[in-house]
Motif scaffolding. Structure first.
Motif, PDB file in Angstrom:
ATOM      1  N   ASP A 102      72.494  47.908-122.202  1.00 21.01           N
ATOM      2  CA  ASP A 102      72.018  46.802-121.649  1.00 21.01           C
ATOM      3  C   ASP A 102      73.018  45.628-121.403  1.00 21.01           C
ATOM      4  O   ASP A 102      74.092  45.883-121.863  1.00 21.01           O
ATOM      5  CB  ASP A 102      70.678  46.123-122.201  1.00 21.01           C
ATOM      6  CG  ASP A 102      70.233  44.849-121.409  1.00 21.01           C
ATOM      7  OD1 ASP A 102      70.451  44.939-120.272  1.00 21.01           O
ATOM      8  OD2 ASP A 102      69.476  44.074-122.012  1.00 21.01           O
ATOM      9  N   GLU A 103      73.137  44.826-120.005  1.00 21.50           N
ATOM     10  CA  GLU A 103      73.933  43.625-120.081  1.00 21.50           C
ATOM     11  C   GLU A 103      73.281  42.412-120.271  1.00 21.50           C
ATOM     12  O   GLU A 103      73.967  41.507-120.162  1.00 21.50           O
ATOM     13  CB  GLU A 103      74.627  43.972-118.738  1.00 21.50           C
ATOM     14  CG  GLU A 103      75.456  45.360-118.309  1.00 21.50           C
ATOM     15  CD  GLU A 103      75.996  45.520-117.017  1.00 21.50           C
ATOM     16  OE1 GLU A 103      76.609  44.338-116.507  1.00 21.50           O
ATOM     17  OE2 GLU A 103      75.803  46.052-116.543  1.00 21.50           O
ATOM     18  N   GLY A 104      71.906  42.390-120.169  1.00 17.80           N
ATOM     19  CA  GLY A 104      71.285  41.158-120.310  1.00 17.80           C
ATOM     20  C   GLY A 104      71.071  40.582-119.068  1.00 17.80           C
ATOM     21  O   GLY A 104      71.324  41.048-117.802  1.00 17.80           O
ATOM     22  N   PRO A 105      70.405  39.406-118.858  1.00 12.01           N
ATOM     23  CA  PRO A 105      70.034  38.830-117.594  1.00 12.01           C
ATOM     24  C   PRO A 105      71.210  38.062-117.063  1.00 12.01           C
ATOM     25  O   PRO A 105      72.088  37.572-117.635  1.00 12.01           O
ATOM     26  CB  PRO A 105      68.778  37.891-118.017  1.00 12.01           C
ATOM     27  CG  PRO A 105      69.332  37.179-119.356  1.00 12.01           C
ATOM     28  CD  PRO A 105      69.735  38.576-120.068  1.00 12.01           C
ATOM     29  N   VAL A 106      71.027  37.859-115.653  1.00 11.15           N
ATOM     30  CA  VAL A 106      72.078  37.071-115.163  1.00 11.15           C
ATOM     31  C   VAL A 106      71.746  35.660-115.231  1.00 11.15           C
ATOM     32  O   VAL A 106      70.517  35.314-115.109  1.00 11.15           O
ATOM     33  CB  VAL A 106      72.066  37.482-113.406  1.00 11.15           C
ATOM     34  CG1 VAL A 106      72.968  36.282-112.698  1.00 11.15           C
ATOM     35  CG2 VAL A 106      72.791  38.798-113.477  1.00 11.15           C
ATOM     36  N   HIS A 107      72.554  34.778-115.749  1.00  5.92           N
ATOM     37  CA  HIS A 107      72.201  33.370-115.694  1.00  5.92           C
ATOM     38  C   HIS A 107      73.037  32.749-114.710  1.00  5.92           C
ATOM     39  O   HIS A 107      74.129  32.768-114.698  1.00  5.92           O
ATOM     40  CB  HIS A 107      72.577  32.761-117.264  1.00  5.92           C
ATOM     41  CG  HIS A 107      72.508  31.091-117.077  1.00  5.92           C
ATOM     42  ND1 HIS A 107      73.795  30.661-117.004  1.00  5.92           N
ATOM     43  CD2 HIS A 107      71.586  30.570-117.633  1.00  5.92           C
ATOM     44  CE1 HIS A 107      73.503  29.415-117.285  1.00  5.92           C
ATOM     45  NE2 HIS A 107      72.163  29.208-117.547  1.00  5.92           N
ATOM     46  N   GLU A 108      72.542  31.608-113.965  1.00  2.16           N
ATOM     47  CA  GLU A 108      72.913  30.892-112.929  1.00  2.16           C
ATOM     48  C   GLU A 108      73.244  29.425-113.648  1.00  2.16           C
ATOM     49  O   GLU A 108      72.238  28.941-114.117  1.00  2.16           O
ATOM     50  CB  GLU A 108      72.252  30.809-111.626  1.00  2.16           C
ATOM     51  CG  GLU A 108      72.410  32.219-110.945  1.00  2.16           C
ATOM     52  CD  GLU A 108      73.615  32.676-110.585  1.00  2.16           C
ATOM     53  OE1 GLU A 108      74.647  31.836-110.568  1.00  2.16           O
ATOM     54  OE2 GLU A 108      73.827  33.966-110.301  1.00  2.16           O
ATOM     55  N   PRO A 109      74.173  28.501-113.600  1.00  3.47           N
ATOM     56  CA  PRO A 109      74.128  27.228-114.143  1.00  3.47           C
ATOM     57  C   PRO A 109      73.143  26.453-113.581  1.00  3.47           C
ATOM     58  O   PRO A 109      72.821  26.373-112.400  1.00  3.47           O
ATOM     59  CB  PRO A 109      75.481  26.678-113.507  1.00  3.47           C
ATOM     60  CG  PRO A 109      76.319  28.121-113.239  1.00  3.47           C
ATOM     61  CD  PRO A 109      75.561  28.910-112.836  1.00  3.47           C
ATOM     62  N   GLN A 110      72.423  25.626-114.602  1.00  2.29           N
ATOM     63  CA  GLN A 110      71.655  24.772-114.216  1.00  2.29           C
ATOM     64  C   GLN A 110      71.069  23.743-115.375  1.00  2.29           C
ATOM     65  O   GLN A 110      71.359  24.288-116.644  1.00  2.29           O
ATOM     66  CB  GLN A 110      70.077  25.506-113.721  1.00  2.29           C
ATOM     67  CG  GLN A 110      69.517  26.435-114.745  1.00  2.29           C
ATOM     68  CD  GLN A 110      68.416  27.170-114.256  1.00  2.29           C
ATOM     69  OE1 GLN A 110      67.658  26.971-113.676  1.00  2.29           O
ATOM     70  NE2 GLN A 110      68.115  28.568-114.992  1.00  2.29           N
ATOM     71  N   PRO A 111      70.790  22.551-114.998  1.00  2.00           N
ATOM     72  CA  PRO A 111      70.337  21.818-116.339  1.00  2.00           C
ATOM     73  C   PRO A 111      69.141  22.400-117.265  1.00  2.00           C
ATOM     74  O   PRO A 111      68.382  23.183-116.739  1.00  2.00           O
ATOM     75  CB  PRO A 111      69.822  20.470-115.788  1.00  2.00           C
ATOM     76  CG  PRO A 111      70.251  20.716-114.073  1.00  2.00           C
ATOM     77  CD  PRO A 111      70.383  21.940-113.791  1.00  2.00           C
ATOM     78  N   PRO A 112      69.167  21.829-118.413  1.00  2.00           N
ATOM     79  CA  PRO A 112      70.145  20.920-119.008  1.00  2.00           C
ATOM     80  C   PRO A 112      71.610  21.957-119.463  1.00  2.00           C
ATOM     81  O   PRO A 112      71.391  22.996-119.861  1.00  2.00           O
ATOM     82  CB  PRO A 112      69.249  20.618-120.373  1.00  2.00           C
ATOM     83  CG  PRO A 112      68.493  21.781-120.476  1.00  2.00           C
ATOM     84  CD  PRO A 112      68.030  22.296-119.185  1.00  2.00           C
ATOM     85  N   PHE A 113      72.669  21.240-119.366  1.00  2.00           N
ATOM     86  CA  PHE A 113      73.881  21.834-119.645  1.00  2.00           C
ATOM     87  C   PHE A 113      74.168  21.734-121.005  1.00  2.00           C
ATOM     88  O   PHE A 113      73.752  20.582-121.722  1.00  2.00           O
ATOM     89  CB  PHE A 113      75.015  21.205-118.566  1.00  2.00           C
ATOM     90  CG  PHE A 113      74.685  21.363-117.050  1.00  2.00           C
ATOM     91  CD1 PHE A 113      74.764  22.631-116.661  1.00  2.00           C
ATOM     92  CD2 PHE A 113      74.368  20.228-116.390  1.00  2.00           C
ATOM     93  CE1 PHE A 113      74.700  22.993-115.187  1.00  2.00           C
ATOM     94  CE2 PHE A 113      74.070  20.703-114.967  1.00  2.00           C
ATOM     95  CZ  PHE A 113      74.257  21.919-114.429  1.00  2.00           C
ATOM     96  N   LEU A 114      74.840  22.436-121.463  1.00  2.00           N
ATOM     97  CA  LEU A 114      75.252  22.209-122.998  1.00  2.00           C
ATOM     98  C   LEU A 114      76.263  21.287-123.061  1.00  2.00           C
ATOM     99  O   LEU A 114      76.105  20.588-124.209  1.00  2.00           O
ATOM    100  CB  LEU A 114      76.321  23.842-123.289  1.00  2.00           C
ATOM    101  CG  LEU A 114      75.303  25.151-123.126  1.00  2.00           C
ATOM    102  CD1 LEU A 114      76.333  26.104-123.552  1.00  2.00           C
ATOM    103  CD2 LEU A 114      74.251  25.023-124.236  1.00  2.00           C
TER     104      LEU A 114
END
Length: 346
Positions: A329-341
């Motif tokens: 597996d590679e896991g899900p694709v994450h696109e930047p969105q709030p809340p930010f780290l």
């Protein structure tokens, strides 16, 4: 350099026809090299955290099972342990016994390995528990490619490991192994780091091997992992909901950028994180929590890197997660969105 979202992440590197006699003579082992089909596979094992008091012997047995299952499936040319091989603070006097247990499967399967230290490895009470003790024990094994680093810089596990072309004439890829310490980077409260004197050492080595595309492994992630997750696309999980990186930035990532040789970095430390992505054209990855010691109940596994040497003297690298149960597996694709780290967690 783009993140290609098909089955694997890919980076293309150009092989440089360069062989340093001084490097070859300083480390007397059978050279690691691509095979005749142009293949070299690395499995990253991270945060096994073996010990006998807190999480217990059952967890150690489970961790050994994970390593065995993954290595028998992937059959790597090299295993890189990226720290917290053991939880030293739960061990009295016999840390090397538990270290021996952690590497026993590799000895049995005849697989070479190398290590960098994490923040838990050298915390055993009594004897045989320091970084120097553990490195001496590890390097006493014929299959270990670990090395003592320079004695005049921070840490113990700072060294280079070349991977050669099949004919052994040229270095195809260099691996930088770096010791990220344990806590309070440069005296600032928080996690450890690759200190400024280590960064200067890396820069000095990169000048010698500047034309050789390289990868780097260490334990504690760089602050730039936060910037990556907040700003760019990634693939994989942030199950910890935070990134435990140092509060002080020693400039290692900027040194990688300036030198231009390091194309990929992979770390451990955050048991719940295993994402990868590109930040300023450098691929930043987490490994997958491999052991049953330590916190977290997520599925155990390991990150795998396949290096391919093609007919045009280019090296391609693909990476994925292999789970204990055999899944890939590679896991899900994450696109930047709030809340930010926003910042490293303490």
């Amino acid at each position: 350099m783009k993140l290609k979202c098909y089955s694997t992440l890919v980076v293309v590197w150009l092989i440089v026809e360069c062989l340093s006699a001084s490097l070859a003579s300083s480390f007397e082992k059978v050279p690691l090299s691509f095979d005749n089909n142009g293949m070299f596979r690395i499995v990253q094992i991270t945060d096994g955290e073996g010990e006998d008091v807190w999480w217990g012997p059952v967890q150690d047995i489970n961790s050994t099972r994970v390593i065995r299952n993954i290595l028998t499936q992937e059959k790597p040319n090299l295993v890189v342990f990226t720290g917290d091989v053991i939880t030293g603070n739960n061990i009295i006097d016999n840390a090397t016994d538990y270290w021996g247990q952690a590497i026993s499967t590799l000895v049995e399967l005849n697989i070479p390995w190398c290590i960098v230290f994490g923040n838990h490895d050298d915390l055993a009470s009594g004897v045989n528990g320091t970084r120097q003790d553990l490195m001496a024990f590890d390097t006493s094994h014929n299959l270990s490619y670990s090395q003592f680093g320079p004695s005049n810089i921070s840490g113990v596990s700072n060294y280079l490991l070349p991977i050669y072309t099949p004919d052994l004439k040229n270095i195809a890829t260099m691996i930088y192994l770096l010791d990220s310490g344990d806590s309070d980077c440069m005296g600032v409260d928080g996690w450890g780091c690759v200190a400024t004197d280590q960064v200067e050492w890396y820069i000095s080595q990169a000048k010698l091997y500047s034309s050789i595309p390289s990868i780097s492994f260490f334990h504690i992630p760089l602050p730039e992992y936060v910037s990556l997750y907040d700003q760019n696309s990634t693939m994989g999980y942030l199950n910890d909901s935070e990134i435990a990186c140092p509060s002080f930035n020693t400039g290692l990532f900027d040194a990688f950028k300036t030198s231009g040789d390091v194309k990929l970095v992979s770390v451990g430390h955050n048991h719940g994180n295993d994402f990868c992505g590109f930040y300023s054209d450098i691929q930043l990855c987490f490994g997958r929590h491999s052991g049953y010691g330590g916190y977290g109940d997520w599925a155990r596994g390991a990150r795998v890197f396949d290096l391919f040497l093609d007919d045009q003297n280019e090296v391609h690298i693909k990476t994925w997660i292999r789970y204990e149960d055999g899944r890939v597996d590679e896991g899900p694709v994450h696109e930047p969105q709030p809340p930010f780290l926003g910042q490293c967690s303490l």
